[in-house]
Write an enzyme that holds these catalytic residues in place. Structure first.
Site, mmCIF file in Angstrom:
data_model
loop_
_atom_site.group_PDB
_atom_site.id
_atom_site.type_symbol
_atom_site.label_atom_id
_atom_site.label_comp_id
_atom_site.label_asym_id
_atom_site.label_seq_id
_atom_site.Cartn_x
_atom_site.Cartn_y
_atom_site.Cartn_z
ATOM 1 N N CYS A 48 6.843 55.878 33.409
ATOM 2 C CA CYS A 48 8.119 57.358 33.497
ATOM 3 C C CYS A 48 7.169 58.348 33.354
ATOM 4 O O CYS A 48 7.619 59.741 33.903
ATOM 5 C CB CYS A 48 9.402 56.565 32.902
ATOM 6 S SG CYS A 48 10.553 57.687 32.437
ATOM 7 N N GLY A 180 5.336 53.739 53.723
ATOM 8 C CA GLY A 180 6.608 53.169 52.617
ATOM 9 C C GLY A 180 7.787 54.233 52.433
ATOM 10 O O GLY A 180 7.859 55.709 52.181
ATOM 11 N N GLY A 182 10.495 54.350 51.177
ATOM 12 C CA GLY A 182 11.003 54.479 49.716
ATOM 13 C C GLY A 182 11.359 55.249 48.996
ATOM 14 O O GLY A 182 10.870 56.562 49.066
ATOM 15 N N TYR A 183 12.079 55.497 47.890
ATOM 16 C CA TYR A 183 12.339 56.336 46.674
ATOM 17 C C TYR A 183 11.050 57.237 46.583
ATOM 18 O O TYR A 183 11.474 58.812 47.153
ATOM 19 C CB TYR A 183 13.509 56.902 45.812
ATOM 20 C CG TYR A 183 13.012 56.050 44.754
ATOM 21 C CD1 TYR A 183 12.652 56.437 44.120
ATOM 22 C CD2 TYR A 183 12.733 54.806 45.228
ATOM 23 C CE1 TYR A 183 11.851 56.903 42.414
ATOM 24 C CE2 TYR A 183 12.441 54.339 42.944
ATOM 25 C CZ TYR A 183 12.310 55.252 42.107
ATOM 26 O OH TYR A 183 11.666 54.794 41.251
ATOM 27 N N GLU A 203 7.301 54.034 57.575
ATOM 28 C CA GLU A 203 8.401 52.649 57.028
ATOM 29 C C GLU A 203 8.403 51.571 58.274
ATOM 30 O O GLU A 203 8.662 51.674 59.583
ATOM 31 C CB GLU A 203 9.408 53.074 56.890
ATOM 32 C CG GLU A 203 10.518 51.628 56.449
ATOM 33 C CD GLU A 203 10.674 51.614 55.318
ATOM 34 O OE1 GLU A 203 9.628 52.373 54.575
ATOM 35 O OE2 GLU A 203 10.729 50.419 55.826
ATOM 36 N N ARG A 271 6.550 48.237 43.602
ATOM 37 C CA ARG A 271 5.717 47.834 42.507
ATOM 38 C C ARG A 271 6.586 46.201 42.287
ATOM 39 O O ARG A 271 6.534 45.829 42.240
ATOM 40 C CB ARG A 271 6.411 48.260 41.458
ATOM 41 C CG ARG A 271 5.582 49.812 41.799
ATOM 42 C CD ARG A 271 6.625 51.122 40.882
ATOM 43 N NE ARG A 271 5.447 50.927 39.889
ATOM 44 C CZ ARG A 271 4.530 51.539 39.832
ATOM 45 N NH1 ARG A 271 4.217 52.108 39.874
ATOM 46 N NH2 ARG A 271 3.515 51.090 38.267
ATOM 47 N N HIS A 443 36.846 74.759 37.915
ATOM 48 C CA HIS A 443 36.767 75.471 39.143
ATOM 49 C C HIS A 443 35.882 76.988 38.626
ATOM 50 O O HIS A 443 36.693 77.083 37.665
ATOM 51 C CB HIS A 443 38.237 76.023 39.558
ATOM 52 C CG HIS A 443 38.105 76.623 40.797
ATOM 53 N ND1 HIS A 443 37.632 75.510 41.502
ATOM 54 C CD2 HIS A 443 38.255 77.308 41.174
ATOM 55 C CE1 HIS A 443 37.255 76.775 43.234
ATOM 56 N NE2 HIS A 443 37.681 78.012 42.543
HETATM 57 P P1 FAD Z 1 6.384 51.180 31.870
HETATM 58 O O1 FAD Z 1 7.293 52.712 31.554
HETATM 59 O O2 FAD Z 1 5.852 50.887 33.570
HETATM 60 O O3 FAD Z 1 5.281 50.885 30.157
HETATM 61 C C1 FAD Z 1 5.093 49.180 30.585
HETATM 62 C C2 FAD Z 1 3.596 49.533 29.605
HETATM 63 O O4 FAD Z 1 3.231 49.019 29.023
HETATM 64 C C3 FAD Z 1 2.715 50.666 30.104
HETATM 65 O O5 FAD Z 1 2.085 52.204 29.305
HETATM 66 C C4 FAD Z 1 1.311 49.890 29.882
HETATM 67 O O6 FAD Z 1 0.363 50.980 30.103
HETATM 68 C C5 FAD Z 1 2.005 49.125 28.979
HETATM 69 N N1 FAD Z 1 1.284 47.764 29.057
HETATM 70 C C6 FAD Z 1 1.220 46.894 30.439
HETATM 71 N N2 FAD Z 1 0.766 45.929 30.021
HETATM 72 C C7 FAD Z 1 0.405 45.807 28.627
HETATM 73 C C8 FAD Z 1 -0.156 44.870 27.470
HETATM 74 N N3 FAD Z 1 -0.693 43.219 28.383
HETATM 75 N N4 FAD Z 1 -0.564 45.677 26.625
HETATM 76 C C9 FAD Z 1 -0.201 46.661 25.990
HETATM 77 N N5 FAD Z 1 0.248 47.266 26.637
HETATM 78 C C10 FAD Z 1 0.828 46.906 28.277
HETATM 79 N N6 FAD Z 1 12.495 55.979 37.667
HETATM 80 C C11 FAD Z 1 13.801 56.314 37.521
HETATM 81 O O7 FAD Z 1 14.728 56.006 36.806
HETATM 82 N N7 FAD Z 1 13.842 57.865 38.161
HETATM 83 C C12 FAD Z 1 12.866 58.114 38.845
HETATM 84 O O8 FAD Z 1 13.411 59.551 39.136
HETATM 85 C C13 FAD Z 1 11.557 57.570 38.468
HETATM 86 N N8 FAD Z 1 10.805 58.441 39.062
HETATM 87 C C14 FAD Z 1 9.783 57.088 39.302
HETATM 88 C C15 FAD Z 1 8.344 57.796 40.581
HETATM 89 C C16 FAD Z 1 7.111 56.948 40.107
HETATM 90 C C17 FAD Z 1 6.189 57.908 40.707
HETATM 91 C C18 FAD Z 1 7.365 56.309 39.799
HETATM 92 C C19 FAD Z 1 5.775 55.522 40.438
HETATM 93 C C20 FAD Z 1 8.624 55.403 39.193
HETATM 94 C C21 FAD Z 1 9.614 55.657 39.205
HETATM 95 N N9 FAD Z 1 10.361 55.102 38.520
HETATM 96 C C22 FAD Z 1 11.815 56.309 38.066
HETATM 97 C C23 FAD Z 1 10.427 53.971 37.911
HETATM 98 C C24 FAD Z 1 9.760 53.806 36.304
HETATM 99 O O9 FAD Z 1 9.446 54.360 35.873
HETATM 100 C C25 FAD Z 1 9.932 52.490 35.922
HETATM 101 O O10 FAD Z 1 11.669 51.795 35.896
HETATM 102 C C26 FAD Z 1 10.044 52.570 34.172
HETATM 103 O O11 FAD Z 1 8.860 53.178 34.048
HETATM 104 C C27 FAD Z 1 10.199 51.186 33.407
HETATM 105 O O12 FAD Z 1 9.971 51.203 32.044
HETATM 106 P P2 FAD Z 1 9.210 49.557 31.255
HETATM 107 O O13 FAD Z 1 9.447 50.848 29.749
HETATM 108 O O14 FAD Z 1 9.772 48.811 31.756
HETATM 109 O O15 FAD Z 1 7.333 49.556 31.825
#
Ligand code: FAD
Length: 469
Positions: A48, A180, A182-183, A203, A271, A443
């Site tokens: 994120c 793709g 998607g968003y 798409e 993803r 307003h």
């Molecule tokens: P993540 O943010 O993916 O964090 C997981 C962390 O775990 C990572 O830092 C990784 O390094 C770490 N990790 C993984 N495996 C291990 C391990 N075995 N040991 C130690 N560390 C590990 N969402 C929105 O709500 N709004 C948006 O506008 C939006 N825009 C986006 C734009 C893009 C380009 C992308 C790719 C995604 C976007 N998202 C958005 C989605 C959002 O980023 C994810 O839904 C969110 O980051 C998920 O959070 P999380 O805590 O589950 O995991």
């Protein structure tokens, strides 16, 4: 901190410092737990912050500013010599990310959460091995390891851009193909279109943003078509091969194979949860065939002391859903009676115009055969939208006939991302149309459109005429 050969015991360990993991760790610390947060990257914040929501919105803001400056001509404002320096913009975005990541680190420090860097794998249901040395045993664990880009299909060369590559803004290609619709693909495609690339989108499905209601998407697509070179729907990319500093791309459309050439290709094809390299086979945690960890209403896995939140668990892959689950898991561990019982998880697409929705959609209602009442209010009839020159789009309120209970809200138009929260609150509070129509909205603001749409649904609108009402 990087671990040496250290064996530690903690009450709760959280794996992953994205919006699911770091929020859980902070909440756990506030609830008096001894917490360790393990992160394999060198900075906290997850996808994120480091390569998702924040850098993409920072770039979108810059492009929107430049569009606004161009459009301002019709208001009598002319900016001569408008230039966008992508290197400077990259520095700005890097600065935003660094400040926020440092902020998370400071919050963790202040709460006494130990941040450990390294890849974590389960050795058994009560201990983890951390790459680079050290094991940690725990009473409770929260898995918040997020998601990664889907594997590239056969025929697609791996030197194409991922969303993370695109966000690095190393160059602005002359022509860019986004694979793709998607968003993520649309948001980044529009960024590069704004920076000067000629952008095409391909798409596989017959529509863009399949999860959203068609009427919302159609308004956005009309604008996107003006900024992009080509939108190819019902089309499948067969192969992408590097050649002469660009890419030769074969696209199948209606039985024909089209041969195209682009300077750069961005692949944004979804993803998958990060559950593969976690040692889950040493636990009883259940993972489905898509790699998603099965959890209950408290975010608990089949191992009652191991929880999973965010992109690794079922539901939309969104940061705010991850954070909400992080808090629930933390509170469940602390013995609170909690449940993920949210009825509205807002979804936002930061295109221009923006799209947002929450609760029941018209599509879903049709699939379920649920009878609904829909009130739509066009932004063109709203004073504030006229005043700021953004009249494309509308707000719709979906309610239950008979009870007037608000079931869903959909918005397309400027600031849809900000406006949707009122809709989410209305749904969570069990609000009716009267609750929205009788609440005085200031307003002239865009938020009046929600009240006006509720009035249309209730049959009491004065600013639009609804024959027969
Ligand atoms: P993540 O943010 O993916 O964090 C997981 C962390 O775990 C990572 O830092 C990784 O390094 C770490 N990790 C993984 N495996 C291990 C391990 N075995 N040991 C130690 N560390 C590990 N969402 C929105 O709500 N709004 C948006 O506008 C939006 N825009 C986006 C734009 C893009 C380009 C992308 C790719 C995604 C976007 N998202 C958005 C989605 C959002 O980023 C994810 O839904 C969110 O980051 C998920 O959070 P999380 O805590 O589950 O995991």
């Amino acid at each position: 901190m990087v671990m040496g050969s250290l064996n530690q015991e903690v009450e709760t360990v959280v794996i992953g410092s994205g919006p699911g993991g770091y929020v859980a760790a902070l909440r756990l610390a506030d609830l008096g737990q001894d917490v360790m947060l393990i992160e394999e990257r060198d900075r906290p914040g997850g996808v994120c912050l480091l390569e998702g929501c924040i850098p993409s919105k920072s770039l979108i803001n810059a492009v929107e500013l430049s569009e606004a400056a161009r459009e301002a001509e019709r208001l009598g404002l002319t900016f001569s010599d408008l230039k966008l320096d992508h290197r400077k913009l990259r520095e700005w975005t890097d600065g935003v990310v660094a400040t926020l990541s440092d902020g998370i680190r400071a919050l963790l420090n202040k709460r006494g959460v130990e941040l450990v860097h390294g890849h974590a794998r389960f050795q058994d249901a009560h201990s983890l091995m951390i790459e680079g040395g050290g094991t940690v045993s725990f009473a409770n664990c929260i898995i918040a390891t997020g998601s990664s880009l889907n594997r590239l299909p056969e025929g697609i060369d791996s030197s194409v851009w991922s969303s993370a590559d695109a966000l690095e803004l190393k160059e602005v290609p002359g022509t860019l193909l986004v694979v793709g619709g998607g968003y993520i693909g649309l948001e980044l495609g529009l960024v590069y279109a704004g920076l000067g690339s000629e952008v095409s989108v391909v798409e596989f499905l017959s529509r863009l943003l399949m999860g959203a209601d068609h009427d919302l998407v159609d308004v956005m697509v009309k604008q996107v078509e003006k900024r992009t070179h080509e939108l190819m729907l019902d089309s499948r990319v067969v192969s992408i091969k590097p050649s002469g500093g660009g890419f030769d791309v074969q696209i199948e459309h209606e039985g024909q194979t089209l041969e195209k050439r682009y300077d750069q290709v961005l692949v944004a094809i979804g993803r998958r949860p990060n559950t593969e390299d976690l040692g889950l086979e040493h636990t009883r945690v259940v993972v489905d065939d898509k790699g998603v960890i099965e959890t209950d209403g408290e975010c608990r896995t089949a191992e009652p002391h191991i929880y999973a939140v965010g992109d690794v668990a079922a539901g939309p892959m969104l940061a705010h859903k991850a954070s909400r689950e992080g808090k629930i898991a933390a509170e469940a561990i602390a013995g609170h009676k909690v449940e993920f019982d949210n009825r509205a998880i807002p979804a936002v697409v930061f295109t221009d115009p923006e799209i947002s929705w929450c609760g029941l959609t018209e599509r879903r209602a049709a699939d379920l055969g649920t009878e609904i009442n829909v009130g739509r209010f066009p932004l063109s009839a709203l004073g504030r939208a006229r005043a700021i020159g953004h009249t494309e789009g509308f707000v719709k309120i979906i309610s239950e006939p008979g009870t007037d209970l608000i079931l869903g809200v959909g918005i397309v138009g400027t600031h849809a991302s900000e406006l949707i929260s009122e809709g989410a609150l209305a749904i969570e509070m069990g609000a009716t149309l009267a609750d929205l129509t009788d609440t005085i909205h200031p307003h002239p603001t865009l938020s009046e459109a929600l009240m006006e749409a509720a009035e249309v649904a209730a049959g009491t609108a004065v600013h639009v005429h609804r024959p027969g009402k």
